[in-house]
Design an enzyme around this catalytic site. Sequence first.
Site, PDB file in Angstrom:
ATOM      1  N   ARG A  34      16.438 -54.195 -25.963  1.00 12.79           N
ATOM      2  CA  ARG A  34      15.947 -53.266 -24.936  1.00 12.79           C
ATOM      3  C   ARG A  34      15.117 -53.964 -23.860  1.00 12.79           C
ATOM      4  O   ARG A  34      15.117 -53.538 -22.695  1.00 12.79           O
ATOM      5  CB  ARG A  34      15.118 -52.161 -25.624  1.00 12.79           C
ATOM      6  CG  ARG A  34      14.775 -50.962 -24.726  1.00 12.79           C
ATOM      7  CD  ARG A  34      14.087 -49.888 -25.534  1.00 12.79           C
ATOM      8  NE  ARG A  34      13.924 -48.649 -24.781  1.00 12.79           N
ATOM      9  CZ  ARG A  34      12.761 -48.062 -24.538  1.00 12.79           C
ATOM     10  NH1 ARG A  34      11.644 -48.610 -24.983  1.00 12.79           N
ATOM     11  NH2 ARG A  34      12.706 -46.927 -23.858  1.00 12.79           N
ATOM     12  N   LEU A  95      14.334 -45.611 -18.411  1.00 12.78           N
ATOM     13  CA  LEU A  95      14.948 -46.091 -19.647  1.00 12.78           C
ATOM     14  C   LEU A  95      14.563 -45.069 -20.710  1.00 12.78           C
ATOM     15  O   LEU A  95      13.397 -44.981 -21.109  1.00 12.78           O
ATOM     16  CB  LEU A  95      14.412 -47.478 -19.985  1.00 12.78           C
ATOM     17  CG  LEU A  95      14.960 -48.157 -21.238  1.00 12.78           C
ATOM     18  CD1 LEU A  95      16.455 -48.368 -21.134  1.00 12.78           C
ATOM     19  CD2 LEU A  95      14.255 -49.488 -21.452  1.00 12.78           C
ATOM     20  N   SER A  96      15.511 -44.263 -21.144  1.00 18.06           N
ATOM     21  CA  SER A  96      15.202 -43.176 -22.060  1.00 18.06           C
ATOM     22  C   SER A  96      14.672 -43.704 -23.382  1.00 18.06           C
ATOM     23  O   SER A  96      14.903 -44.864 -23.755  1.00 18.06           O
ATOM     24  CB  SER A  96      16.455 -42.327 -22.317  1.00 18.06           C
ATOM     25  OG  SER A  96      16.879 -41.691 -21.139  1.00 18.06           O
ATOM     26  N   ALA A  97      13.961 -42.851 -24.103  1.00 17.09           N
ATOM     27  CA  ALA A  97      13.429 -43.226 -25.404  1.00 17.09           C
ATOM     28  C   ALA A  97      14.569 -43.640 -26.331  1.00 17.09           C
ATOM     29  O   ALA A  97      15.630 -43.009 -26.342  1.00 17.09           O
ATOM     30  CB  ALA A  97      12.662 -42.053 -26.008  1.00 17.09           C
ATOM     31  N   PRO A  98      14.376 -44.686 -27.121  1.00 13.77           N
ATOM     32  CA  PRO A  98      15.453 -45.137 -28.022  1.00 13.77           C
ATOM     33  C   PRO A  98      15.986 -44.041 -28.921  1.00 13.77           C
ATOM     34  O   PRO A  98      17.198 -43.954 -29.166  1.00 13.77           O
ATOM     35  CB  PRO A  98      14.780 -46.253 -28.826  1.00 13.77           C
ATOM     36  CG  PRO A  98      13.725 -46.778 -27.906  1.00 13.77           C
ATOM     37  CD  PRO A  98      13.213 -45.592 -27.153  1.00 13.77           C
TER      38      PRO A  98
END
Length: 367
Positions: A34, A95-98
């Site tokens: 990431r 960047l969306s949450a994993p």
Amino acid sequence: MNLRGRIDALADALAANGELTDEGWRAALHAVPRHLFVPAVAWAEPYAGPGYRIDRDTDPDAWWDAVYADHPIITQLDDGATEVGGGEGVYSSSLSAPGVVVDFLELLSPYAGDRVLEIGTGTGWTAGLLSHRLGEVNVVSVEIDPAVHEAAAASLKQAGFCPRLVLGDGADGWAEQAPYDRVHVTCGVRKVPYAWVEQTRPGGAIVLPWMPGFEPGHKLWLTAGRDGTATGRFAGGAHYMMMRAQRVPAPPEHEGGYGRRAATVDPRRVLRAGLGADVAIAGFLPDVSVSLGTGEEFEIWLWAGRSGAWITGSEVRQFGERNLWDEVEEAFFRWVEWGSPGRDRFGLTVAPDGQHIWLDRPDNVIR
């Protein structure tokens, strides 16, 4: 810095939450780190606490901690007009949450060799995860913002992946390489573009965050049929940045008088009735937007076109051609008359003439 340990700790947390059940996605988290998709300066947005600036050069430990935490990282404000590290402005790319990313990918459930169209490249991380799992030749990703598109291409190259990246309006899909087995949508949509249905192979799926103007968003799984439609049920909650062409319109300005009355039902009971009521009201009133006040007194604003309503406590004030709170109450009581069904009983069909919300079965369209 133990990168493998950080990724394993994140994956373990996602597994404990039930968001990561497929070990193939754990392997993808390792293969597509990431941190390669996070700019040196960005804005971390934890779920429990205020947002904060992260800067890899001035505070690398905080930067790394934020990168491998399960929360979103804002990478653009005001479509690039505002410096992202300040945190002041409208979030326009992230960047969306994993956990959110993996949860949607597991819902997408692609098979080896599936061809995937992604709507909204963003940082490129999800396109990288898909490329690792399916092969980069099977992934097409569309991004509308030139700067975001360029940054994603650079990050993906650094990670060792070169899927087909298209600079364009995701609402149009990408017909050149259709049909696709899966369409993966990373931005909220109020109205599902029919182009996505046209470009999906019969039996294929479209997975998206359906975010109507009324209340929260919902994960939606649609299966493309042989008849040019796609239909499916809601599969949980979702909250994403809206597709740019479908952003919530600004409320109308109003300087005249209001029609006033007392609410028939306590407005709190309407807005807190549950997710089934939210879907039903959104289905009846697809063009109505809502905003809730944040103060101690319960307040609601509704608007559509040149009409609006302001509800404070149980006092209703309305203006324009439509009495919007009257329409919300009517939709609410229709839902009550049906037995107050939950969200899992509702679905949506996309056809050439538009989209239709239904209860229990696709031929029972709510009107």
